[in-house]
Design an enzyme around this catalytic site. Structure first.
Site, PDB file in Angstrom:
ATOM      1  N   ARG C  27       0.841  -1.208   0.000  1.00 14.19           N
ATOM      2  CA  ARG C  27       0.000   0.000   0.000  1.00 14.19           C
ATOM      3  C   ARG C  27       0.872   1.253   0.000  1.00 14.19           C
ATOM      4  NH1 ARG C  27      -5.281  -0.577   0.677  1.00 14.19           N
ATOM      5  NH2 ARG C  27      -6.140  -2.447   1.627  1.00 14.19           N
ATOM      6  N   ARG C  28       1.877   1.261   0.888  1.00 11.86           N
ATOM      7  CA  ARG C  28       2.770   2.426   0.961  1.00 11.86           C
ATOM      8  C   ARG C  28       3.573   2.562  -0.323  1.00 11.86           C
ATOM      9  NH1 ARG C  28       3.017   0.500   6.326  1.00 11.86           N
ATOM     10  NH2 ARG C  28       4.798  -0.840   5.858  1.00 11.86           N
ATOM     11  N   TYR C  94       4.323 -14.498  -8.452  1.00 13.53           N
ATOM     12  CA  TYR C  94       3.121 -13.707  -8.746  1.00 13.53           C
ATOM     13  C   TYR C  94       3.386 -12.231  -8.460  1.00 13.53           C
ATOM     14  CZ  TYR C  94      -2.021 -13.086  -9.131  1.00 13.53           C
ATOM     15  OH  TYR C  94      -3.296 -12.729  -9.516  1.00 13.53           O
ATOM     16  N   ARG C 101       2.736 -17.159 -12.089  1.00 14.35           N
ATOM     17  CA  ARG C 101       2.261 -17.757 -10.859  1.00 14.35           C
ATOM     18  C   ARG C 101       1.940 -19.244 -10.964  1.00 14.35           C
ATOM     19  NH1 ARG C 101      -2.206 -15.829 -13.342  1.00 14.35           N
ATOM     20  NH2 ARG C 101      -4.260 -16.666 -12.805  1.00 14.35           N
TER      21      ARG C 101
END
Lengths: 131, 131, 131
Positions: C27-28, C94, C101
């Protein structure tokens, strides 16, 4: 059979189920019809509380039962109650604002760390002593 | 060991796995490449069937096994079969239209409520009688 | 108690937890604030690794323990280690690209199929022989 752990398991399942029931309620309140899971931040926070609780169930439940078997039924149940309490605090705070979710999250995570350490020590001692 | 409950557990896992296999098939059919999980309502309903089944696994499995231990292997398995049946109906109906998902959902929820009540009675009786 | 299976359970829970910790980091890194779960393909792949591992926990853990009970603690643990290894490969690949993957996913799926077949044979033999 660790009866207290069984009881706290039922309570944890009920709590988790409660977080799920808040999702359709939030759908109606914030106008996010199924099957959408995004589009409104207020809805998304309620959804994430449920999703995050789901995400922790396969951490919490196995560690709870391993701790109960290897260490203590009563202490497993005590840590299980702490976990539910932390989860409840997380639910209330995260529903208000994303940046309030820290304390409750930390409490429930600490309960899982305690369960993990106890379970791991118990398992390793049993393997070493051939129990 | 409650063998019938073990058998219904394997069947429930297989059914859940089947709902997962429908997601990549729906990705191809409706043109929703990984890692997206939204963008087409037909895809999203198939995805939600899998997600909702996942969401109920930590409700169903713990209650199933607690019921099996405290009440009865055979009756746990019967309620487990009802749960799978309700889930299958939910899968077929929800894949067609979101507003058709009610009956199957209700059946599987009722099976879980029965498992919950039985498990809870069994646990409390054991705690009271010091069993 | 199958101690080796208990140990591999703790390791699987820790590995799954690790995939979860990668989500806030991503997220960061990719600028996707909570509660959003989409908007950047690099973030979405890290999120999907965690989500997919979660999705397989209710497949892996029940089959692992049924196999351990009906067949063998040691062999359940060996297959459990293979599962974690396949999952780790899947996570790394992945995270780089969606089309890498496959191999890791295949390894962890094969481990689950082996657990499933063993558990099913063990359960059916116990039911037939009235064990």
């Amino acid at each position: 059979m660790p009866h207290w752990t069984a009881l706290v398991t039922v309570l944890a399942v009920l709590f988790y189920f409660y977080t799920s029931t808040r999702v359709p309620a939030a759908r109606r309140k914030y106008g996010v019809p199924v099957p959408a899971i995004s589009g409104n931040p207020d809805f998304e926070r309620v959804f994430r509380v449920q999703a995050n609780t789901l995400e922790w169930m396969p951490i919490f439940l196995p560690l709870l039962w391993l701790f109960a078997y290897y260490i203590s039924d009563i202490w497993a149940a005590v840590l299980g109650f702490v976990w539910i309490g932390g989860r409840a605090l997380y639910m209330v705070a995260y529903s208000e604002a994303a940046n309030k979710r820290g304390p409750g999250f930390g409490i429930q995570a600490a309960a899982c760390v305690a369960l993990l350490i106890g379970a791991l020590i118990g398992i390793i001692l049993s393997l070493v002593h051939g129990g």
